[in-house]
Motif scaffolding. Structure first.
Motif, PDB file in Angstrom:
ATOM      1  N   UNK A 149       3.184  -5.849  -4.798  1.00 50.63           N
ATOM      2  CA  UNK A 149       3.200  -5.204  -3.481  1.00 50.63           C
ATOM      3  C   UNK A 149       3.029  -3.696  -3.640  1.00 50.63           C
ATOM      4  N   UNK A 150       3.788  -3.108  -4.564  1.00 49.11           N
ATOM      5  CA  UNK A 150       3.734  -1.661  -4.745  1.00 49.11           C
ATOM      6  C   UNK A 150       2.353  -1.222  -5.221  1.00 49.11           C
ATOM      7  N   UNK A 151       1.742  -2.002  -6.111  1.00 50.48           N
ATOM      8  CA  UNK A 151       0.399  -1.665  -6.598  1.00 50.48           C
ATOM      9  C   UNK A 151      -0.612  -1.707  -5.459  1.00 50.48           C
ATOM     10  N   UNK A 152      -0.507  -2.712  -4.600  1.00 50.41           N
ATOM     11  CA  UNK A 152      -1.412  -2.832  -3.462  1.00 50.41           C
ATOM     12  C   UNK A 152      -1.217  -1.663  -2.500  1.00 50.41           C
ATOM     13  N   UNK A 153       0.032  -1.306  -2.259  1.00 50.48           N
ATOM     14  CA  UNK A 153       0.339  -0.202  -1.347  1.00 50.48           C
ATOM     15  C   UNK A 153      -0.179   1.122  -1.916  1.00 50.48           C
ATOM     16  N   UNK A 154       0.002   1.347  -3.209  1.00 53.57           N
ATOM     17  CA  UNK A 154      -0.475   2.579  -3.833  1.00 53.57           C
ATOM     18  C   UNK A 154      -1.994   2.694  -3.730  1.00 53.57           C
ATOM     19  N   UNK A 155      -2.682   1.581  -3.936  1.00 51.12           N
ATOM     20  CA  UNK A 155      -4.139   1.601  -3.837  1.00 51.12           C
ATOM     21  C   UNK A 155      -4.575   1.998  -2.431  1.00 51.12           C
ATOM     22  N   UNK A 156      -3.964   1.381  -1.424  1.00 50.70           N
ATOM     23  CA  UNK A 156      -4.332   1.710  -0.045  1.00 50.70           C
ATOM     24  C   UNK A 156      -3.930   3.138   0.319  1.00 50.70           C
TER      25      UNK A 156
END
Length: 355
Positions: free
Chosen positions: A87-94
């Motif tokens: 989740x955190x990786x996806x959020x950081x990318x966005x």
């Protein structure tokens, strides 16, 4: 060097070093060296890594790097750490793509976040939480009617909303953080709309009530009260249900959910909080939910999901104003230039209409 981004993308994909190495045709030890910036993959290996991780090559060389600060997960105690990392990786990318878009503008066209004016310095009772929710609605000119698009309301007032596709099911209840001082609220694309809306309003409650609550008030309970009050104001509930009732019909709760985007259980709980029904009546009706299996899935079609279009709109606006080119716009949207060209010319919409 690409190490940190590779590690993050691998976490987002839920892959071990060995699994990624197998897909990219290299050893797990080589993946480890890449992630620790002890080695750099060649172009052919980089292409295979991109394919395995479903990212574009530009991801590894993106000039913007952001950090999430003040991360607060609303999660169950058994949520796997691997899920939270994804989740955190996806959020950081966005969030990085957001920041890159913001940096491209000479003057970004959206206002920065600021709390609504006139918030009380101290909140000591749950009834005061109701009053604060009404105050926010008044400051944001929302009136007392249902809020049809909560994400749009939040984004209009400087709160970034990110919808993650990570399949966390019921184990992830929301995330709040900040990026460069801008508040961020994260919800899942896998939830029905009423759950998304309650989480969005709940996290807004955390943002507004933090350090305002008296020590005797539990913050989670106060934010639940704020969420239900923000979505379904007391005056509206009494207008629909009356000031005091001996019993409620399930169909009434179903119709309220359809109008206000608050779950049937949330509407029932709200009716009890406002004294519209006695606590023993609320408990009796909750038992109906248990017996019917409605606690996990309420009857009827799920409430429509919330979505965010703001990022796309601002990318196309930047393109139209000549702030970014077509290649950069495609990169920001995570699309190939070919597919972006089709989307820009509305060719995909025409093709879908004739299927």
């Amino acid at each position: 060097m690409i190490g940190e981004r590779l590690k993050r993308a691998r976490a987002a994909a839920g892959l071990s070093m060995q699994a990624l190495g197998d897909l990219a045709g290299v050893s797990a030890n080589m993946i480890k060296k890449y992630e620790h910036d002890q080695s750099m993959p060649g172009s052919a290996t980089l292409i295979r890594l991109c394919k395995a991780l479903s990212v574009r090559a530009e991801y590894f060389f993106r000039p913007v790097k952001v950090e999430l600060s003040g991360v607060e997960y609303r999660k169950r105690s058994n949520t796997p750490k691997a899920t939270l990392k994804r989740i955190e990786a996806d959020v950081l990318d966005q969030a990085e793509r957001w920041q890159e878009l913001i940096n491209a503008w000479p003057e970004f066209p959206l206002q920065a976040y600021a709390p609504p004016a006139g918030l009380p310095g101290r909140v000591s009772t749950l009834e005061q939480v109701d009053g604060l929710a009404d105050h926010v609605r008044a400051q944001w000119a929302l009136g007392l009617s249902p809020i049809p698009d909560l994400i749009d309301v939040l984004e209009t007032h400087g709160i970034l909303v990110i919808i993650t596709d990570v399949e966390a099911h019921a184990k992830f209840d929301g995330l709040q953080a900040s990026v460069g001082g801008q508040p961020v609220i994260v919800v899942s694309s896998n939830w029905p709309g009423d759950r998304q809306r309650f989480t969005l309003a709940h996290e807004l409650g955390h943002l507004l009530l933090h350090e305002r609550l008296a020590s005797e008030l539990d913050e989670e309970k106060a934010c639940n009260r704020f969420a239900s009050a923000f979505l379904a104001p007391a005056s509206a509930m009494r207008q629909h249900l009356g000031s005091q009732r001996h019993m409620l019909e399930m169909r009434e709760l179903y119709l309220l959910k359809a109008e206000y985007g608050l779950s049937m259980q949330g509407c029932l709980y709200r009716a009890g909080d406002l004294g519209i029904v006695a606590q023993n009546v609320r408990e009796r009706l909750f038992m109906v939910f248990v017996k019917q299996g409605w606690r996990k899935q309420e009857p009827g079609q799920p409430y429509r999901q919330e979505t965010t279009r703001l990022f796309q709109q601002l990318v196309y606006r930047a393109l139209g104003e000549g702030i970014v080119g077509e290649s950069k716009a495609a990169e920001l949207l995570g699309m190939t230039v070919f597919h972006f060209h089709q989307a820009r010319k509305l060719e995909l919409l025409d093709a879908a209409a004739h299927q």
